[in-house]
Write an enzyme that holds these catalytic residues in place. Structure first.
Site, short mmCIF file in Angstrom:
data_model
loop_
_atom_site.label_atom_id
_atom_site.label_comp_id
_atom_site.label_asym_id
_atom_site.label_seq_id
_atom_site.Cartn_x
_atom_site.Cartn_y
_atom_site.Cartn_z
N HIS A 55 0.82 -1.23 0.00
CA HIS A 55 0.00 0.00 0.00
C HIS A 55 0.85 1.28 0.00
CE1 HIS A 55 -3.21 -2.79 0.97
NE2 HIS A 55 -2.55 -3.18 2.05
N SER A 78 1.67 -0.30 -5.39
CA SER A 78 0.75 -0.57 -4.29
C SER A 78 0.23 -1.99 -4.44
CB SER A 78 -0.40 0.43 -4.33
OG SER A 78 -1.02 0.46 -3.05
N SER A 83 -5.58 1.77 -2.50
CA SER A 83 -4.91 2.13 -1.24
C SER A 83 -3.85 3.21 -1.36
CB SER A 83 -4.30 0.88 -0.60
OG SER A 83 -3.28 0.35 -1.41
N ASP A 141 3.21 -7.58 0.14
CA ASP A 141 2.08 -7.49 1.07
C ASP A 141 0.90 -8.17 0.39
OD1 ASP A 141 -0.08 -6.85 2.66
OD2 ASP A 141 0.45 -4.74 2.90
N GLU A 203 4.40 -9.19 4.38
CA GLU A 203 3.77 -8.35 5.40
C GLU A 203 2.55 -8.97 6.08
OE1 GLU A 203 4.67 -5.33 6.42
OE2 GLU A 203 2.87 -4.39 7.23
N ASN A 228 4.64 -10.94 9.15
CA ASN A 228 3.34 -10.85 9.83
C ASN A 228 3.40 -11.46 11.23
OD1 ASN A 228 0.33 -10.36 9.76
ND2 ASN A 228 0.37 -12.56 10.16
N LYS A 233 4.33 -7.29 14.95
CA LYS A 233 3.52 -6.98 13.78
C LYS A 233 2.09 -7.41 14.03
CE LYS A 233 1.68 -6.83 9.59
NZ LYS A 233 0.30 -7.27 9.33
N ASP A 237 -0.18 -4.25 14.60
CA ASP A 237 -0.75 -3.71 13.36
C ASP A 237 -2.14 -4.30 13.13
OD1 ASP A 237 -1.42 -4.14 10.53
OD2 ASP A 237 0.59 -3.51 9.98
N ASN A 238 -2.23 -5.63 13.09
CA ASN A 238 -3.51 -6.26 12.78
C ASN A 238 -4.57 -5.88 13.82
OD1 ASN A 238 -1.35 -7.49 11.47
ND2 ASN A 238 -2.39 -9.45 11.25
N CYS A 242 -6.08 -1.90 13.17
CA CYS A 242 -7.47 -1.98 12.72
C CYS A 242 -8.42 -1.34 13.72
CB CYS A 242 -7.87 -3.44 12.44
SG CYS A 242 -7.05 -4.11 10.98
N HIS A 348 -7.57 -8.98 3.50
CA HIS A 348 -6.68 -8.55 2.41
C HIS A 348 -7.33 -8.54 1.04
CE1 HIS A 348 -2.82 -7.43 0.75
NE2 HIS A 348 -3.10 -8.23 -0.25
N HIS A 401 -3.58 2.27 8.50
CA HIS A 401 -3.17 2.39 9.90
C HIS A 401 -2.32 3.64 10.11
CE1 HIS A 401 -4.76 -1.49 10.13
NE2 HIS A 401 -3.69 -2.23 10.32
N SER A 409 5.53 -2.50 12.35
CA SER A 409 5.49 -3.43 11.23
C SER A 409 6.69 -3.23 10.32
CB SER A 409 4.22 -3.22 10.41
OG SER A 409 3.10 -3.25 11.25
N GLN A 413 9.95 -5.25 8.81
CA GLN A 413 10.24 -5.39 7.38
C GLN A 413 11.70 -5.04 7.09
OE1 GLN A 413 9.08 -6.59 4.73
NE2 GLN A 413 6.85 -6.65 4.85
P1 NAI Z 1 -6.39 -14.57 11.62
O1 NAI Z 1 -6.10 -15.88 11.02
O2 NAI Z 1 -5.77 -14.20 12.92
O3 NAI Z 1 -7.96 -14.35 11.80
C1 NAI Z 1 -8.93 -14.72 10.87
C2 NAI Z 1 -10.07 -15.36 11.65
O4 NAI Z 1 -11.20 -15.59 10.80
C3 NAI Z 1 -9.70 -16.72 12.25
O5 NAI Z 1 -9.90 -16.73 13.64
C4 NAI Z 1 -10.60 -17.70 11.51
O6 NAI Z 1 -11.00 -18.79 12.32
C5 NAI Z 1 -11.79 -16.83 11.14
N1 NAI Z 1 -12.54 -17.32 9.99
C6 NAI Z 1 -12.07 -17.94 8.87
N2 NAI Z 1 -13.09 -18.23 8.03
C7 NAI Z 1 -14.21 -17.78 8.61
C8 NAI Z 1 -15.58 -17.76 8.23
N3 NAI Z 1 -15.96 -18.29 7.06
N4 NAI Z 1 -16.49 -17.21 9.07
C9 NAI Z 1 -16.11 -16.67 10.25
N5 NAI Z 1 -14.82 -16.65 10.67
C10 NAI Z 1 -13.89 -17.19 9.87
O7 NAI Z 1 -5.97 -13.47 10.51
P2 NAI Z 1 -5.76 -11.91 10.76
O8 NAI Z 1 -4.34 -11.65 11.05
O9 NAI Z 1 -6.81 -11.43 11.68
O10 NAI Z 1 -6.01 -11.35 9.28
C11 NAI Z 1 -7.28 -11.43 8.66
C12 NAI Z 1 -7.20 -10.79 7.27
O11 NAI Z 1 -6.92 -9.40 7.39
C13 NAI Z 1 -6.12 -11.35 6.37
O12 NAI Z 1 -6.57 -11.36 5.04
C14 NAI Z 1 -4.99 -10.34 6.53
O13 NAI Z 1 -4.08 -10.39 5.46
C15 NAI Z 1 -5.76 -9.06 6.60
N6 NAI Z 1 -5.14 -7.90 7.26
C16 NAI Z 1 -5.64 -6.67 6.90
C17 NAI Z 1 -5.15 -5.53 7.47
C18 NAI Z 1 -5.70 -4.21 7.07
O14 NAI Z 1 -5.12 -3.18 7.41
N7 NAI Z 1 -6.79 -4.13 6.34
C19 NAI Z 1 -4.10 -5.57 8.50
C20 NAI Z 1 -3.67 -6.90 8.84
C21 NAI Z 1 -4.18 -8.01 8.24
#
Ligand code: NAI
Length: 480
Positions: A55, A78, A83, A141, A203, A228, A233, A237-238, A242, A348, A401, A409, A413
């Site tokens: 991003h 990006s 983003s 990322d 990332e 990650n 991180k 960050d997550n 968020c 993501h 963020h 984070s 990196q």
């Molecule tokens: P995580 O693996 O810690 O959490 C995901 C959760 O969703 C898990 O607990 C899992 O059991 C649950 N899950 C999976 N399928 C499901 C379903 N069908 N229904 C309900 N729950 C379900 O992953 P994390 O770190 O929380 O990341 C989640 C996503 O967010 C990833 O795609 C990651 O790349 C992205 N992300 C986005 C950020 C942003 O700034 N927008 C920042 C960090 C991560």
């Protein structure tokens, strides 16, 4: 001497505005600034040619300029079509000492609101270097740059890109088209790029997931560091990132009052925990959906109702998907939601919400309220508001963020890039996390700015616990 280089951003005249924001961000990014100081003399990234896909925000600008300060050459795109902050992209191209007429910075290929073909062109650009030498490092990322190198090479060796089928998402179809074109132009392109890459630092959860899949099947072409899963991180960050940027996205997109509303958070991992806390902090009544019994129990213990999506469609006002899974909110759900419910994703990729399915609902119409905010109206006159076309809304509707959390984070990196570039021989074609002492170092770099005073173990106490006075303080299996 005037440097000329290729780049593609929205408007270089935004550079000054971007530079002011970068200057303020530097103040909030003590980890990155400390690394610049620590490594100024040693220049550990001299010789590194980094293709970055992340991003293109103000915070990323500080990361890019840190990599350059450590000796690296960089090309950047990006990792999402919505983003980019155009003023940050412009400032990075112009550089701290250049002008819009005489840019002196880094080649960036990114602007807010790219089409899918433009997105993949930009990703190709960061892997296509002028002159003899291609990139030797990837900073990724979500794993798109890594996927382009892997799939490009695979299809090049196979002699053809598989035909595009009905099953392919629009995005994957566009991706195949790009690979087809690039191989037609240069039949050795991706094999050559792949040979040059020494490693990738990744990332996010989704990109890391892709890397472990490649490693499992023996297809990973170079070593990878999973940034990650540094504690500093994903647990910051997550979660706290968020917690900040979810409601920022909601507010900027819709400005509806969150207090008193019923908000559904799909997924209660690191991102889901931060989102639930932020909505609850605004006074929303939060409902969580989960598939994992441990995370579901955690949500319940925090006082959140845990339910199935199907069962709460008639009461929820706001939805956010945080799962990294796909087809979590489907058309059959969206047609049953309350009138003017807000539907958004912070995971993501854009496939958590079935946007293609929504577009196929008979009689549905789409009205743009403003960029990245759309009202989808059903035949009965009810409508839902979808943010960022289902793409991650904290970066599409807001600016992602804040700097301080991204400093954590991006310090990971930077350290990971130094590690993989300078100690390449120590790593196999596997996925690694940074050692705990470096994770603790990243945290340490951020304590002073918050006025944190650490307690120091006495030698006797350290012996009692079986740790070193200087750390690491926890065993590998500790979960924080
Ligand atoms: P995580 O693996 O810690 O959490 C995901 C959760 O969703 C898990 O607990 C899992 O059991 C649950 N899950 C999976 N399928 C499901 C379903 N069908 N229904 C309900 N729950 C379900 O992953 P994390 O770190 O929380 O990341 C989640 C996503 O967010 C990833 O795609 C990651 O790349 C992205 N992300 C986005 C950020 C942003 O700034 N927008 C920042 C960090 C991560």
């Amino acid at each position: 001497d005037t440097k000329t280089f290729d780049f593609k951003v929205a408007d270089l005249s935004l550079a000054e505005a971007g530079r002011h924001q970068i200057r303020l961000a530097e103040h909030e990014m003590p980890g990155l600034m400390a690394l610049r100081e620590e490594y100024a003399a040693a220049q550990p990234l001299r010789g590194a040619r980094i293709a970055g896909s992340l991003h293109m925000t103000v915070q990323t600008a500080v990361l890019i300029e840190t990599l350059v300060a450590l000796g690296a050459q960089v090309r950047w795109a990006s990792c999402n079509i919505f983003s980019t902050q155009d003023e940050a992209a412009a400032a990075v191209v112009v550089g701290p000492n250049g002008t819009p007429e005489d840019p002196q910075g880094v080649p960036v290929f990114a602007w807010k609101g790219e089409s899918l073909p433009e997105y993949w062109d930009c990703t190709e650009q960061i892997l296509t270097w002028p002159g003899e030498q291609g990139p030797n490092m990837i900073l990724d990322d979500g794993g798109d740059a890594t996927m382009l190198v892997h799939k490009g090479r695979e299809w090049e060796i196979a002699g053809a890109v598989p035909a595009t089928t009905e099953e392919d998402s629009e995005e994957f179809g566009v991706f195949k088209e790009l690979v087809r074109r690039t191989i037609a132009e240069d039949p050795k392109k991706w094999t050559t790029v792949a040979e040059g890459i020494r490693g990738v630092t990744e990332e996010t959860t989704t990109g890391v997931h892709r890397l472990y899949e490649l490693a499992k099947t023996g297809d990973l072409l170079f070593p990878a560091i999973n940034v990650n899963d540094s504690v500093t991180k994903s647990k910051f960050d997550n979660k706290y990132g968020c917690r900040h940027s979810l409601i920022d996205g909601l507010n900027r997109a819709t400005d509806v009052l969150i207090g008193g509303k019923v908000a559904v958070v799909c997924g209660y991992g690191d991102v889901g925990k931060g989102c639930a806390q932020s909505l609850a902090g605004q006074g929303a009544r939060v409902i969580v959906t989960e598939v994992d019994p441990i995370c579901a129990l955690q949500a319940a213990m925090e006082g959140f109702q845990v339910a199935r999506l199907e069962d709460v469609l008639d009461i929820a006002d706001i939805y956010v998907t945080t799962t990294g899974c796909y087809d979590v909110i489907r058309a059959e759900h969206m047609t049953k939601m309350k009138n003017k419910a807000i539907v958004s994703n912070i995971g993501h990729f854009d496939n958590e919400i079935d946007m293609a399915g929504l577009a196929k609902v008979p009689g549905v119409t789409k009205t743009q309220i403003k960029p990245q905010v759309h009202e989808w109206t059903f035949e009965n006159g009810d409508s839902i508001i979808v943010l960022s076309e289902g793409r991650l809304m904290n970066l599409g509707n807001a600016t992602g963020h804040p700097s301080f959390v991204m400093s954590n984070s991006f310090s990971n990196q930077t350290i990971a890039q130094i590690e993989l570039f300078t100690k390449n021989g120590d790593y196999d074609k596997q996925v690694y996390v940074l050692p705990k002492h470096l994770d603790e170092k990243v945290a340490r770099l951020h304590l002073g700015a918050l006025g944190v005073n650490l307690t120091e173990l006495t030698k006797a106490q350290a012996e009692y616990l079986g740790v070193d006075v200087a750390g690491p303080y926890k065993p590998e299996h500790y979960r924080y």
